[in-house]
Design an enzyme around this catalytic site. Structure first.
Site, PDB file in Angstrom:
ATOM      1  N   GLU A 143      -1.267   6.917  -1.768  1.00 47.84           N
ATOM      2  CA  GLU A 143      -1.617   6.082  -0.614  1.00 47.84           C
ATOM      3  C   GLU A 143      -2.536   6.822   0.351  1.00 47.84           C
ATOM      4  OE1 GLU A 143       1.163   5.840   2.621  1.00 47.84           O
ATOM      5  OE2 GLU A 143       0.804   3.709   2.876  1.00 47.84           O
ATOM      6  N   GLU A 240       5.325  -2.784   6.834  1.00 47.12           N
ATOM      7  CA  GLU A 240       5.491  -1.418   7.336  1.00 47.12           C
ATOM      8  C   GLU A 240       4.871  -1.328   8.732  1.00 47.12           C
ATOM      9  OE1 GLU A 240       5.223   2.967   5.344  1.00 47.12           O
ATOM     10  OE2 GLU A 240       3.360   1.868   5.438  1.00 47.12           O
TER      11      GLU A 240
END
Ligand SMILES: O=C(O)C(=O)[C@@H](O)CO
Ligand SMILES: [Mg+2]
Length: 262
Positions: A143, A240
């Protein structure tokens, strides 16, 4: 129709960690993700998932000593053994919880370190993790994280991640496309999502700026969800973000796509 996963490291943060599972299920989520639950026995995590009818979507490998500034071990010279242990531990928890995706954080560069050297170690470690993950039926995700939130982090852009994934060409390595970070590093989200969708195994969302609910800020998430449906994205979308206040009160934005549990 997007499938949303509750990131329990961000949502329901006013509750003790183990209570966040039931709260996520009551809010209508079918899946959960979080940084890690390595201080809980695997059997307890498994029960929390099954008691609440939740899928374990994703968690991170142990990231090293967070208090001392470690943000993953994969690019860190001298931490190779700890990295290998972290892969084994994550895959054990993945097997126990039925989790099919594990995020491997790259780590931060120290002052004066050679980015090329660290990138080489990072790639070697990713291949090591991916080979073990393949045997376990798990995907290792990488990521890109924006350097304002995490100064010195090795992997900042989706394009950098795409080059690494192309070069390593391993079926058990994939991209975790966090739209919040990608908007800060480069913008142009719809085109970049489209371009890198074949490498993307997981998406995460938050409003920009502020990492708040995805109905605030400069991104048009309803348009992006529509677009992801159109191109056939069938993975999870991880929520998130840091709620402005109460998590459930802040979930109004999700209701067109996800009703609350009855
Ligand atoms: O910070 C993010 O964004 C993440 O997805 C986390 O996995 C990092 O802890
Ligand atoms: Mg993220």
């Amino acid at each position: 129709m997007p499938r949303f996963s509750a990131n329990l490291s961000f949502l329901f943060a006013d509750l003790p960690f183990e209570k966040r599972f039931a709260a996520a299920a009551a809010a209508g989520f079918g899946g959960v993700e979080y940084v890690g639950a390595y201080d809980m026995p695997m059997a307890s995590v498994k029960s929390l998932l099954s008691d609440n009818g939740l899928e374990q979507v994703l968690f991170n490998m142990p990231t090293g000593d967070w208090e001392k500034g470690e943000r993953g071990l994969a690019c860190r010279p001298g931490r190779e053994d700890a990295f290998r242990d972290s892969v084994v531990k994550a895959l054990d928890y993945a097997a126990a919880t039925g989790c099919r995706m594990v995020h491997c954080m790259a780590g931060v560069m120290g002052k004066g370190e050679d980015a090329g050297e660290l990138a080489r170690l990072y790639c070697d470690n990713l291949l090591y993790a991916a080979d073990l993950a393949e045997q376990a039926g798990v995907k290792i995700l990488i990521e890109p994280i924006n350097p304002l939130d995490m100064p010195g982090y090795l992997l900042n852009s989706v394009e950098q991640a795409a080059v690494i994934l192309d070069q390593l060409d391993h079926p058990h390595l994939a991209l975790q496309f966090d739209i919040y970070h990608a908007q800060i590093v480069g913008g142009n989200i719809a085109a970049r999502l489209d371009r890198h969708l074949d490498k993307t195994a997981h998406i995460q969302i938050a409003g920009v700026p502020g990492r708040r609910e995805p109905d605030s800020g400069e991104l048009n998430y309803p348009f992006l969800f529509y677009m992801l449906d159109r191109v056939g994205y069938d993975g999870w979308i991880g929520c998130e973000y840091k709620p402005h206040g109460d998590t459930v009160a802040g979930l109004e934005w999700i209701r067109p796509w996800m009703p609350a549990a009855k």
